[in-house]
Design an enzyme around this catalytic site. Structure first.
Site, PDB file in Angstrom:
ATOM      1  N   CYS A   1       0.804  -1.122   0.019  1.00  0.00           N
ATOM      2  CA  CYS A   1       0.092  -0.207   0.054  1.00  0.00           C
ATOM      3  C   CYS A   1       0.867   1.300  -0.076  1.00  0.00           C
ATOM      4  O   CYS A   1       1.371   1.595  -0.917  1.00  0.00           O
ATOM      5  CB  CYS A   1      -1.024   0.009   1.323  1.00  0.00           C
ATOM      6  SG  CYS A   1      -2.300   1.013   0.929  1.00  0.00           S
TER       7      CYS A   1
ATOM      8  N   ARG B   1     -12.231   6.582  -0.438  1.00  0.00           N
ATOM      9  CA  ARG B   1     -11.233   5.591  -0.272  1.00  0.00           C
ATOM     10  C   ARG B   1     -11.945   4.136  -0.732  1.00  0.00           C
ATOM     11  O   ARG B   1     -12.988   4.105  -0.876  1.00  0.00           O
ATOM     12  CB  ARG B   1     -11.209   5.422   1.278  1.00  0.00           C
ATOM     13  CG  ARG B   1     -10.285   6.499   1.942  1.00  0.00           C
ATOM     14  CD  ARG B   1     -10.179   6.141   3.310  1.00  0.00           C
ATOM     15  NE  ARG B   1      -8.810   5.283   3.570  1.00  0.00           N
ATOM     16  CZ  ARG B   1      -7.624   5.680   3.378  1.00  0.00           C
ATOM     17  NH1 ARG B   1      -7.341   6.887   3.277  1.00  0.00           N
ATOM     18  NH2 ARG B   1      -6.595   4.584   3.418  1.00  0.00           N
TER      19      ARG B   1
ATOM     20  N   HIS C   1      -3.749  -5.481   2.219  1.00  0.00           N
ATOM     21  CA  HIS C   1      -3.507  -5.851   3.793  1.00  0.00           C
ATOM     22  C   HIS C   1      -3.994  -7.214   4.173  1.00  0.00           C
ATOM     23  O   HIS C   1      -4.577  -7.893   2.990  1.00  0.00           O
ATOM     24  CB  HIS C   1      -4.094  -5.011   4.594  1.00  0.00           C
ATOM     25  CG  HIS C   1      -3.667  -3.336   4.248  1.00  0.00           C
ATOM     26  ND1 HIS C   1      -2.468  -2.859   4.615  1.00  0.00           N
ATOM     27  CD2 HIS C   1      -4.258  -2.492   3.493  1.00  0.00           C
ATOM     28  CE1 HIS C   1      -2.388  -1.688   4.152  1.00  0.00           C
ATOM     29  NE2 HIS C   1      -3.444  -1.196   3.398  1.00  0.00           N
TER      30      HIS C   1
END
Ligand code: GLN
Length: 744
Positions: free
Chosen positions: A588, A624, A690
Site C-alpha cells: 500500500c 477511499r 493488507h
C-alpha cells in the site's frame, strides 16, 4: 416546545411500547430513531429535562465503563441521572434515553466519536470528556485525523462545552489545541488530566501515533504508559503534554487491584459545580479491584468528571466499590465452579491491555477469542496482527479457542504466535468443550463488538444453570494438555541467518502489515532455517548487501511522507538490491512510494522511481477504496485474498506487470480502470493488499522465501535445500473462507 417534538415523543413512546410488549426486545435505539425522523432536533428539545446539564463521554476505549461509573457517582451523591447505559451511542441511542427519561439533574451520555458532531450541537453538553483515540475500525472511520477533525468541528459547534481531555494522549491534546482556536471558544477553558509518573509497563510492538501533528516530527518520550499515552515532547516545535489540571499520582498496579491519588492542580476549574473550600490542590485517593493500566485511565476520568460535577472523593469511591456493570466489560461468571472473565476488545490497543490481564495468570487456563467482522466491528480483521499474542504464548499452559465469524483468521494469527487454537463455531460449543477441562482452570473470554452479546448470553445461561444445579459435579482434572502451546521463540542469533529487514516499522505500521514479517520469520523457523529480523527504525540505516528479504508496510499519509524521505535517501542501495533480484514486499503506502510520485493532500511527493508508475487521487479521502478483495496472480494457484484500504489510485506504465488481476466482484486494486492490483518486477511485489497479505496466502510467502534463500546462498555461500512443505491447513482454510465469501 413545538408540535414536532410532541409528535416525536408520542411516536417514540408508541415504538418503545411495541418493542417491549410485542417483540420483547430492548428499546435502545429504535424509538430515538423514529423520534429523530419526526423531529431532527429532538435531542435539543429534550435537553431541557436535564436541570444542570450534561456530560458527553467520547474516546475509542473505555466509554461505556466511564459513562456508567460517572452516572453511578452522581447517583451515589443523591442526584438523578439520564444515561445511555447499554452503550447505544449514536444520536438515536441518546435520543431514546432522553425521551424515556423524566426530569433529572444530569445527563451522562457516551457518544460514538464520529457522531459527536451530530449530538453535541443539540445537546450543548457542559462537559465533553475525551478519553483517548486509538486506531479502530479504520475501514469505517478512516484514519484517526478524520475523527480528530470531526471532534474539533463538534466542539466548535458548541462553544461553551468545556473539553476535559486525556493530555497523555497527544491526539487528544492536539484536539484541545485545535478546538481552542475555534471561533467562540476563546473563553472556554479546557481541562487536562493524565498520569504524572511512569507506570513502568512493557511496551507493545505497534503504537498508533508517535508523531507530532503540528510539524510531523517524531516525539521523544520522557516515559510511555501504553500505546501513544505518556509524557511526550516534539523536539522540533515544542508541542508537548500540557500541564495537568488533574494528575494521577502514586499509582500502584497489582494483579488484582489498583490504587492512585487524583491531585488537582490549580483552582477555579469547576465553573459549573458548587464551590468547595478545599478546591485548590485537593487530592482524593481511589482504589479498585481491577487490573490493568487502562483502568487507571478510566477511573481517573471518572474521578475528574465526578469532581467537576461536584461529587466528593468518598462518593466516587463508593460508586467504584459498588460497580458491577454486567455489560461484558470485565464481567465475571461462575460456570460449573470455574471462574470466567469476559471482556470486550475491539482494537489492538484494547486487546493488548486484555492480554496483559490474561498473561498475569500463570496458572493453567482456558483462553478464547471471538472475532466477528460485521459492519459495527469493521469488515477488516488485519488489525489482529497488530496485537502481541507472542506475549501470551509465554504465559504458561493454556488451552486456546478461536470463534466468531473470523475464528479461522484468529486461528492463523495465533498459530504464528506459536499458539495452537481450536476453532469453535459458537460460545455454546466452547462451553461444551470446557466441560472436559478442569474447573480449576480460570477461563478468559475476549470478544469484539458484535460477538460479545452472543458470548455473554451463553455465559449467562451457563452461570444460571450453575446456580440452579445441586453441588457442582466434579469436573475432570487436567484434561487434554495436548493443545499446550509451544513456547514462543525469540529471533535466534546464529552465525549465518537469513536476514529479513523490516523497513521503518515505527512509521509504516498500518493494518497489521508487520504480520508479514512474522509469517516469513516463522515459516523459516518452522523449517529449521536460522533467521534474523532487523527492524530499521526511522533515522536508522542498514547495509542492504547483507539483507535477504525486505518488507515495507502501509501507513497513514503523515507517516508515509516521513518514511518516504527515509526510503528516497536509500534510493541507490534499493535500486541495486532490487536489480540484483533481492526479494522485496511493499504494501500500500510503501508500494506507492516505489513509483515516480504519489499524492499527499493534493501535493505531489516524489517517489523512488524504481517502477514506472504514478499514484494519483481523484477526490478527497471520502472516496477511499475499502473492501475485501481476491486476485488471481501468476505467483499463486489459490486466489490471493486480502483487504484494501487506500485513497490513492496507481497507474502502471505500459511495460509494467501487475501482481494480480481482481477476480472478486468487489475490490478495486490499483484503479477503477484496469482492475489489476499491484506490481511484479523481478523479485519485487508491490500490492494494495493488507490482511496481512502473507497470512492467508502462504504460496506468496514461500515464493519470497525461495528467492531470499537464493540470495542468502549467493551472498553467504550457505547452500539451501528447496523449501520443505508445511502444514498450511489453517491458512488455506481461512483463505477459502474469504474466497467463498467473495464468490471466487
Ligand atoms: N495513505 C495512502 C493512501 O491512502 C496509503 C494507505 C495505506 O497504506 N493503507 O493511499
Amino acid at each position: 416546545m413545538g408540535l414536532r417534538y410532541a409528535g416525536a415523543r408520542v411516536i417514540s413512546a408508541a415504538s418503545t411500547w411495541g418493542l417491549k410488549h410485542l417483540f420483547h426486545r430492548p428499546a435502545a435505539n429504535f424509538p430515538g430513531k423514529v423520534a429523530l425522523y419526526v423531529d431532527p432536533c429532538v435531542i435539543g428539545d429534550a435537553r431541557a429535562k436535564l436541570e444542570r446539564g450534561s456530560v458527553v463521554v467520547v474516546g475509542t476505549n473505555g466509554k461505556t465503563t466511564v459513562t456508567n461509573l460517572l452516572a453511578d457517582v452522581l447517583e451515589c451523591a443523591g442526584m438523578s441521572v439520564v444515561c445511555n447505559r447499554t452503550g447505544a451511542n449514536l444520536d438515536s441511542g441518546i435520543a431514546t434515553s432522553l425521551l424515556h427519561a423524566k426530569q433529572a439533574d444530569w445527563g451522562v451520555f457516551e457518544s460514538d466519536e464520529l457522531w459527536l458532531a451530530k449530538v453535541l450541537p443539540q445537546l450543548k453538553a457542559k462537559y465533553v470528556l475525551l478519553l483517548n483515540l486509538f486506531r479502530d475500525q479504520l475501514d469505517r472511520c478512516g484514519e484517526i485525523d478524520r475523527i480528530q477533525d470531526s471532534i474539533v468541528g463538534a466542539l466548535a459547534s458548541s462553544p461553551e462545552s468545556i473539553l476535559v481531555y486525556n493530555a497523555d494522549d497527544p491526539l487528544c491534546a492536539y484536539i484541545a489545541e485545535q478546538a481552542a482556536c475555534a471561533p467562540g471558544r476563546e473563553k472556554t477553558p479546557s481541562i487536562a488530566f493524565g498520569v504524572s509518573e511512569s507506570m513502568g509497563l512493557a511496551q507493545n510492538t505497534v503504537t498508533d501515533a508517535t508523531m507530532c501533528q503540528r510539524c510531523s516530527t517524531m516525539f521523544t518520550y520522557e516515559f510511555r504508559q501504553y500505546g501513544q499515552l505518556g509524557e511526550y515532547t516534539c523536539p522540533n516545535c515544542g508541542f508537548s503534554r500540557p500541564a495537568l489540571n488533574f494528575a494521577a499520582e502514586n499509582v500502584v498496579l497489582e494483579s488484582d487491584q489498583l490504587s492512585f491519588d487524583v491531585v488537582r492542580n490549580g483552582a477555579n476549574l469547576t465553573p459549573n459545580a458548587p464551590h468547595r473550600a478545599a478546591d485548590q490542590d485537593a487530592c482524593i485517593s481511589l482504589h479498585a479491584p481491577f487490573n490493568g493500566a487502562y483502568m487507571v485511565y478510566n477511573l481517573l476520568a471518572v474521578g475528574v468528571g465526578g469532581q467537576l460535577l461536584g461529587c466528593s472523593g468518598d462518593k466516587i469511591q463508593q460508586a467504584i466499590d459498588a460497580f458491577n456493570p454486567q455489560n461484558g466489560r470485565l464481567e465475571t461468571f461462575d460456570v460449573a465452579g470455574r471462574h470466567v472473565l469476559l471482556n470486550l476488545a475491539k482494537n489492538p490497543t484494547g486487546f493488548n491491555q486484555n492480554l496483559k490481564i490474561v498473561a498475569q495468570d500463570s496458572q493453567p487456563k482456558v483462553v478464547a477469542f471471538f472475532i466477528n467482522d460485521k459492519e459495527a466491528d469493521g469488515r477488516d480483521v488485519s488489525w489482529l496482527w497488530d496485537i502481541d499474542f507472542e506475549e501470551l504464548a509465554q504465559s504458561g499452559q493454556m488451552q486456546v479457542f478461536a470463534g466468531g465469524i473470523r475464528g479461522k483468521d484468529m486461528q492463523v494469527r495465533l498459530k504464528y504466535a506459536d499458539i495452537a487454537a481450536d476453532v469453535v463455531d459458537s460460545a455454546e460449543e466452547l462451553l461444551g468443550k470446557m466441560k472436559e477441562i478442569s474447573a480449576s482452570h480460570n477461563a478468559y473470554l475476549i470478544a469484539n463488538y458484535t460477538s460479545l452479546p452472543l458470548v455473554k448470553s451463553a455465559l449467562e445461561a451457563a452461570a444460571a444453570a450453575t446456580a440452579d444445579a445441586a453441588p457442582a459435579e466434579a469436573a475432570p482434572v487436567d484434561a487434554a494438555a495436548s493443545a499446550t502451546p509451544a513456547a514462543a521463540s525469540t529471533t535466534a542469533a546464529h552465525e549465518n541467518p537469513v536476514v529479513i529487514a523490516h523497513l521503518f516499522p515505527d512509521l509504516l505500521n498500518l493494518y497489521g502489515d508487520g504480520g508479514n514479517v512474522r509469517v516469513l520469520e516463522q515459516r523459516l523457523r518452522w523449517r529449521g532455517i536460522p533467521v534474523e529480523v532487523v527492524r530499521v527504525q526511522h533515522g536508522d540505516t542498514i547495509d542492504l548487501s547483507q539483507v535477504d528479504l525486505i518488507m515495507m508496510g502501509g501507513s497513514p499519509d503523515r507517516e508515509q511522507r516521513l518514511a518516504s524521505a527515509d526510503v528516497v535517501a536509500m534510493r541507490d542501495e534499493l535500486y541495486e538490491y532490487v536489480n540484483d533480484n533481492g526479494p522485496l514486499l511493499a504494501i500500500c503506502g510503501s508500494y506507492q512510494m516505489l513509483g515516480h510520485e504519489w499524492l499527499l493532500d493534493g501535493q505531489t511527493v516524489k517517489g523512488l522511481g524504481l517502477i514506472d508508475m504514478t499514484t494519483r487521487r481523484p477526490g478527497t479521502s471520502a472516496d477511499r477504496l475499502t473492501n475485501n478483495i481476491a486476485l488471481s496472480s501468476p505467483l499463486a494457484t489459490h486466489p490471493v485474498v486480502g483487504y484494501e484500504n487506500h485513497a490513492g489510485r496507481t497507474y502502471l506504465g505500459e511495460e509494467v506487470r501487475p501482481f494480480g488481476q481482481v477476480v472478486s466482484s468487489v475490490g478495486c486494486g490499483n484503479n477503477e480502470q484496469t482492475h489489476a492490483d499491484g506490481v511484479l518486477y523481478k523479485n519485487l511485489i508491490g500490492t494494495y493488499l493488507h490482511g496481512p497479505l502473507l497470512a492467508k496466502n502462504p504460496e506468496i510467502a514461500d515464493h519470497l522465501l525461495e528467492e531470499a534463500l537464493k540470495r542468502h546462498t549467493r551472498r553467504s555461500g550457505v547452500a539451501h535445500e528447496p523449501l520443505s512443505p508445511l502444514d498450511d491447513t489453517a491458512e488455506l482454510s481461512a483463505n477459502e473462507a474469504m474466497a467463498s465469501k467473495l464468490g471466487v
